[in-house]
Design a protein around this motif. Structure first.
Motif, PDB file in Angstrom:
ATOM      1  N   ARG A   1      -4.669   5.034  -0.625  1.00 19.59           N
ATOM      2  CA  ARG A   1      -4.996   6.385  -0.160  1.00 19.59           C
ATOM      3  C   ARG A   1      -6.357   6.453   0.518  1.00 19.59           C
ATOM      4  O   ARG A   1      -7.275   5.721   0.175  1.00 19.59           O
ATOM      5  CB  ARG A   1      -4.930   7.358  -1.331  1.00 19.59           C
ATOM      6  N   GLY A   2      -6.439   7.349   1.502  1.00 20.00           N
ATOM      7  CA  GLY A   2      -7.689   7.552   2.219  1.00 20.00           C
ATOM      8  C   GLY A   2      -7.990   6.468   3.234  1.00 20.00           C
ATOM      9  O   GLY A   2      -9.114   6.392   3.735  1.00 20.00           O
ATOM     10  N   ARG A   3      -6.993   5.666   3.569  1.00 20.01           N
ATOM     11  CA  ARG A   3      -7.201   4.546   4.493  1.00 20.01           C
ATOM     12  C   ARG A   3      -6.342   4.658   5.754  1.00 20.01           C
ATOM     13  O   ARG A   3      -6.223   3.703   6.499  1.00 20.01           O
ATOM     14  CB  ARG A   3      -6.888   3.230   3.780  1.00 20.01           C
ATOM     15  N   GLY A   4      -5.675   5.799   5.944  1.00 14.13           N
ATOM     16  CA  GLY A   4      -4.814   5.970   7.113  1.00 14.13           C
ATOM     17  C   GLY A   4      -3.446   5.361   6.956  1.00 14.13           C
ATOM     18  O   GLY A   4      -2.684   5.266   7.935  1.00 14.13           O
TER      19      GLY A   4
ATOM     20  N   LEU B   1       0.824  -1.204   0.000  1.00 17.96           N
ATOM     21  CA  LEU B   1       0.000   0.000   0.000  1.00 17.96           C
ATOM     22  C   LEU B   1       0.863   1.261   0.000  1.00 17.96           C
ATOM     23  O   LEU B   1       0.397   2.333  -0.377  1.00 17.96           O
ATOM     24  CB  LEU B   1      -0.908   0.016   1.228  1.00 17.96           C
ATOM     25  N   GLY B   2       2.091   1.134   0.460  1.00 16.04           N
ATOM     26  CA  GLY B   2       2.997   2.265   0.540  1.00 16.04           C
ATOM     27  C   GLY B   2       4.211   1.904   1.368  1.00 16.04           C
ATOM     28  O   GLY B   2       4.327   0.780   1.863  1.00 16.04           O
ATOM     29  N   ALA B   3       5.109   2.875   1.516  1.00 16.82           N
ATOM     30  CA  ALA B   3       6.335   2.635   2.268  1.00 16.82           C
ATOM     31  C   ALA B   3       6.862   3.945   2.833  1.00 16.82           C
ATOM     32  O   ALA B   3       6.559   5.035   2.325  1.00 16.82           O
ATOM     33  CB  ALA B   3       7.390   1.985   1.381  1.00 16.82           C
ATOM     34  N   ALA B   4       7.637   3.816   3.886  1.00 13.26           N
ATOM     35  CA  ALA B   4       8.358   4.934   4.475  1.00 13.26           C
ATOM     36  C   ALA B   4       9.752   4.435   4.809  1.00 13.26           C
ATOM     37  O   ALA B   4       9.901   3.322   5.316  1.00 13.26           O
ATOM     38  CB  ALA B   4       7.656   5.442   5.733  1.00 13.26           C
ATOM     39  N   TRP B   5      10.757   5.245   4.501  1.00 10.20           N
ATOM     40  CA  TRP B   5      12.120   4.822   4.801  1.00 10.20           C
ATOM     41  C   TRP B   5      12.988   6.023   5.082  1.00 10.20           C
ATOM     42  O   TRP B   5      12.688   7.150   4.715  1.00 10.20           O
ATOM     43  CB  TRP B   5      12.692   3.927   3.712  1.00 10.20           C
ATOM     44  N   LEU B   6      14.082   5.744   5.808  1.00  6.95           N
ATOM     45  CA  LEU B   6      15.037   6.759   6.228  1.00  6.95           C
ATOM     46  C   LEU B   6      16.397   6.458   5.633  1.00  6.95           C
ATOM     47  O   LEU B   6      16.817   5.308   5.589  1.00  6.95           O
ATOM     48  CB  LEU B   6      15.160   6.764   7.755  1.00  6.95           C
TER      49      LEU B   6
END
Length: 158
Positions: free
Chosen positions: A93-96, A62-67
């Motif tokens: 999107r729109g799902r938190g 659904l997505g990702a976050a990385w540093l």
């Protein structure tokens, strides 16, 4: 939805998310072969400071976050402050998903920076609610920084 650690096998997903983040306006503005974009994923998670999470459901990511520690990144504030990349794919999107990714990736590092373009009010609001503040400006984007209250020093030089 569940969150899991990002691995080397997620590099294609992270590149797709980088392109998605650049193309947040709906315009096709990103070239996935551009070295400025690929530096956000090359050798992930093998460099010091690399960390990431992926949001997924039974149908896939659904997505990702990385540093990453990126001296030449858009949101660079200091060589020892990791820069955040975060994107939610259209079906998430729109799902938190963005808020869950942000909360998950901010659990450990005392300081995190990012860049957000003018007009991306939805993302900017999410970052401000998480404690990010504007510390600089490059072109049509603000550089934002979040410093955890319990981090040594508690502030960043500007």
């Amino acid at each position: 939805m569940r969150l899991r650690p990002a691995t080397a096998a997620d590099r294609p997903l992270l590149l797709a998310c980088t392109v998605e983040a650049v193309n947040w306006t709906g315009e096709d503005r990103a070239d996935p072969t551009d070295p400025l974009l690929t530096t956000y994923v090359t050798d992930f998670p093998d460099r010091p400071g690399d960390a990431g999470i992926v949001a997924e459901d039974d149908d896939g990511p659904l997505g990702a976050a990385w540093l990453r520690l990126l001296p030449g990144g858009w949101g660079h504030v200091a060589d020892d402050v990791p820069e955040l990349s975060l994107a939610v794919l259209p079906r998430g999107r729109g799902r938190g998903v963005g808020s869950a990714l942000l909360a998950g990736i901010l659990a450990d590092p005392p300081r995190v920076s990012l860049s957000v373009e003018d007009g991306n009010d939805r993302a900017r609001g999410m970052y401000e609610r998480a404690g990010f503040t504007v510390v600089g400006r490059v072109g049509g984007s603000d550089t934002m920084l979040r410093v955890r209250d319990d981090s040594p020093g508690g502030t960043m030089p500007r």
